[in-house]
Design a protein around this motif. Structure first.
Motif, mmCIF file in Angstrom:
data_model
loop_
_atom_site.group_PDB
_atom_site.id
_atom_site.type_symbol
_atom_site.label_atom_id
_atom_site.label_comp_id
_atom_site.label_asym_id
_atom_site.label_seq_id
_atom_site.Cartn_x
_atom_site.Cartn_y
_atom_site.Cartn_z
ATOM 1 N N LYS A 125 0.825 -1.208 0.000
ATOM 2 C CA LYS A 125 0.000 0.000 0.000
ATOM 3 C C LYS A 125 0.863 1.265 0.000
ATOM 4 O O LYS A 125 0.448 2.309 -0.493
ATOM 5 N N ASN A 126 2.072 1.162 0.545
ATOM 6 C CA ASN A 126 2.977 2.312 0.572
ATOM 7 C C ASN A 126 3.413 2.747 -0.824
ATOM 8 O O ASN A 126 3.912 3.859 -1.003
ATOM 9 N N ASP A 127 3.254 1.844 -1.804
ATOM 10 C CA ASP A 127 3.673 2.176 -3.164
ATOM 11 C C ASP A 127 2.592 2.945 -3.928
ATOM 12 O O ASP A 127 2.833 3.387 -5.056
ATOM 13 N N THR A 128 1.415 3.111 -3.337
ATOM 14 C CA THR A 128 0.387 3.939 -3.952
ATOM 15 C C THR A 128 0.916 5.362 -4.092
ATOM 16 O O THR A 128 1.551 5.883 -3.181
ATOM 17 N N GLY A 129 0.671 5.962 -5.232
ATOM 18 C CA GLY A 129 1.132 7.333 -5.404
ATOM 19 C C GLY A 129 1.062 7.759 -6.856
ATOM 20 O O GLY A 129 0.552 7.036 -7.707
ATOM 21 N N GLU A 130 1.587 8.945 -7.108
ATOM 22 C CA GLU A 130 1.588 9.502 -8.455
ATOM 23 C C GLU A 130 2.988 9.396 -9.027
ATOM 24 O O GLU A 130 3.956 9.900 -8.460
ATOM 25 N N TYR A 131 3.088 8.710 -10.162
ATOM 26 C CA TYR A 131 4.380 8.408 -10.768
ATOM 27 C C TYR A 131 4.531 9.112 -12.112
ATOM 28 O O TYR A 131 3.575 9.234 -12.868
ATOM 29 N N PHE A 132 5.740 9.553 -12.393
ATOM 30 C CA PHE A 132 6.084 9.951 -13.752
ATOM 31 C C PHE A 132 7.562 9.698 -13.963
ATOM 32 O O PHE A 132 8.308 9.477 -13.007
ATOM 33 N N CYS A 133 7.980 9.695 -15.218
ATOM 34 C CA CYS A 133 9.392 9.505 -15.472
ATOM 35 C C CYS A 133 9.913 10.609 -16.360
ATOM 36 O O CYS A 133 9.152 11.293 -17.045
ATOM 37 N N GLU A 134 11.217 10.788 -16.309
ATOM 38 C CA GLU A 134 11.896 11.849 -17.042
ATOM 39 C C GLU A 134 13.015 11.223 -17.867
ATOM 40 O O GLU A 134 13.761 10.388 -17.359
ATOM 41 N N ALA A 135 13.086 11.616 -19.130
ATOM 42 C CA ALA A 135 14.137 11.119 -20.022
ATOM 43 C C ALA A 135 15.144 12.238 -20.260
ATOM 44 O O ALA A 135 14.759 13.373 -20.539
ATOM 45 N N SER A 136 16.420 11.906 -20.150
ATOM 46 C CA SER A 136 17.450 12.909 -20.434
ATOM 47 C C SER A 136 18.678 12.235 -21.024
ATOM 48 O O SER A 136 19.003 11.098 -20.673
ATOM 49 N N ASN A 137 19.339 12.925 -21.937
ATOM 50 C CA ASN A 137 20.571 12.386 -22.524
ATOM 51 C C ASN A 137 21.669 13.442 -22.603
ATOM 52 O O ASN A 137 22.649 13.280 -23.321
ATOM 53 N N GLY A 138 21.486 14.531 -21.851
ATOM 54 C CA GLY A 138 22.511 15.564 -21.824
ATOM 55 C C GLY A 138 22.408 16.562 -22.953
ATOM 56 O O GLY A 138 23.187 17.509 -23.033
ATOM 57 N N ILE A 139 21.445 16.363 -23.845
ATOM 58 C CA ILE A 139 21.249 17.278 -24.967
ATOM 59 C C ILE A 139 19.859 17.892 -24.847
ATOM 60 O O ILE A 139 18.875 17.176 -24.689
ATOM 61 N N GLY A 140 19.789 19.203 -24.918
ATOM 62 C CA GLY A 140 18.489 19.856 -24.830
ATOM 63 C C GLY A 140 17.880 19.665 -23.455
ATOM 64 O O GLY A 140 18.553 19.281 -22.497
ATOM 65 N N LEU A 141 16.588 19.918 -23.357
ATOM 66 C CA LEU A 141 15.888 19.790 -22.088
ATOM 67 C C LEU A 141 15.457 18.346 -21.873
ATOM 68 O O LEU A 141 15.123 17.647 -22.829
ATOM 69 N N SER A 142 15.459 17.938 -20.611
ATOM 70 C CA SER A 142 14.910 16.617 -20.318
ATOM 71 C C SER A 142 13.393 16.686 -20.491
ATOM 72 O O SER A 142 12.789 17.743 -20.365
ATOM 73 N N GLN A 143 12.798 15.555 -20.800
ATOM 74 C CA GLN A 143 11.363 15.483 -21.065
ATOM 75 C C GLN A 143 10.727 14.523 -20.078
ATOM 76 O O GLN A 143 11.318 13.503 -19.735
ATOM 77 N N ARG A 144 9.511 14.846 -19.659
ATOM 78 C CA ARG A 144 8.816 13.956 -18.732
ATOM 79 C C ARG A 144 7.418 13.652 -19.256
ATOM 80 O O ARG A 144 6.827 14.453 -19.977
ATOM 81 N N CYS A 145 6.923 12.490 -18.872
ATOM 82 C CA CYS A 145 5.564 12.122 -19.248
ATOM 83 C C CYS A 145 4.593 12.681 -18.217
ATOM 84 O O CYS A 145 4.991 13.159 -17.170
ATOM 85 N N SER A 146 3.328 12.613 -18.533
ATOM 86 C CA SER A 146 2.318 13.097 -17.608
ATOM 87 C C SER A 146 2.236 12.175 -16.393
ATOM 88 O O SER A 146 2.555 10.987 -16.472
ATOM 89 N N VAL A 147 1.820 12.747 -15.274
ATOM 90 C CA VAL A 147 1.750 12.016 -14.017
ATOM 91 C C VAL A 147 0.601 11.009 -14.069
ATOM 92 O O VAL A 147 -0.495 11.326 -14.539
ATOM 93 N N LYS A 148 0.866 9.794 -13.606
ATOM 94 C CA LYS A 148 -0.169 8.781 -13.541
ATOM 95 C C LYS A 148 -0.224 8.201 -12.149
ATOM 96 O O LYS A 148 0.810 7.924 -11.546
ATOM 97 N N ARG A 149 -1.426 8.016 -11.643
ATOM 98 C CA ARG A 149 -1.594 7.509 -10.295
ATOM 99 C C ARG A 149 -1.724 5.999 -10.287
ATOM 100 O O ARG A 149 -2.461 5.431 -11.100
ATOM 101 N N MET A 150 -1.012 5.355 -9.391
ATOM 102 C CA MET A 150 -1.140 3.917 -9.185
ATOM 103 C C MET A 150 -1.717 3.694 -7.790
ATOM 104 O O MET A 150 -1.173 4.178 -6.804
#
Length: 103
Positions: free
Chosen positions: A76-101
């Motif tokens: 139950k402690n893992d319930t929450g809002e998750y998103f991830c961020e992609a970065s490769n050192g070039i330009g701005l890092s990008q993230r997906c929209s937040v999703k709740r589990m």
């Protein structure tokens, strides 16, 4: 090439004690992106099996190269809002929209 917005797969609900995998992927970035998962806006630590990073309350394995976040047994402690961020050192890092589990 800077990364594009990654596609995140987060289950909306999971049963306590089951194995759950969250995934994150983007294909445009060159060099390939590394992925960082966040829960409720806080960066998750990359867990390794050795040394000081081994903390007993971490129930997941995060692979920054493949973008997977794997819970061996969700609680139950893992319930929450998750998103991830992609970065490769070039330009701005990008993230997906937040999703709740919900566990």
């Amino acid at each position: 090439v800077a990364p594009t917005t990654p596609v995140c797969v987060v289950p909306s609900s999971a049963m306590t004690g089951t194995v759950v995998q969250l995934s994150c992927k983007e294909t445009e970035g060159s060099p390939p992106s590394e992925y960082q998962w966040y829960k409720n806006g806080v960066a998750l630590l990359e867990k390794t099996g050795t040394g000081s990073a081994r903390t007993p309350n971490i129930t997941y394995t995060m692979n920054k190269k493949s973008g997977t976040l794997l819970f061996n047994t969700v609680t139950k402690n893992d319930t929450g809002e998750y998103f991830c961020e992609a970065s490769n050192g070039i330009g701005l890092s990008q993230r997906c929209s937040v999703k709740r589990m919900q566990v």
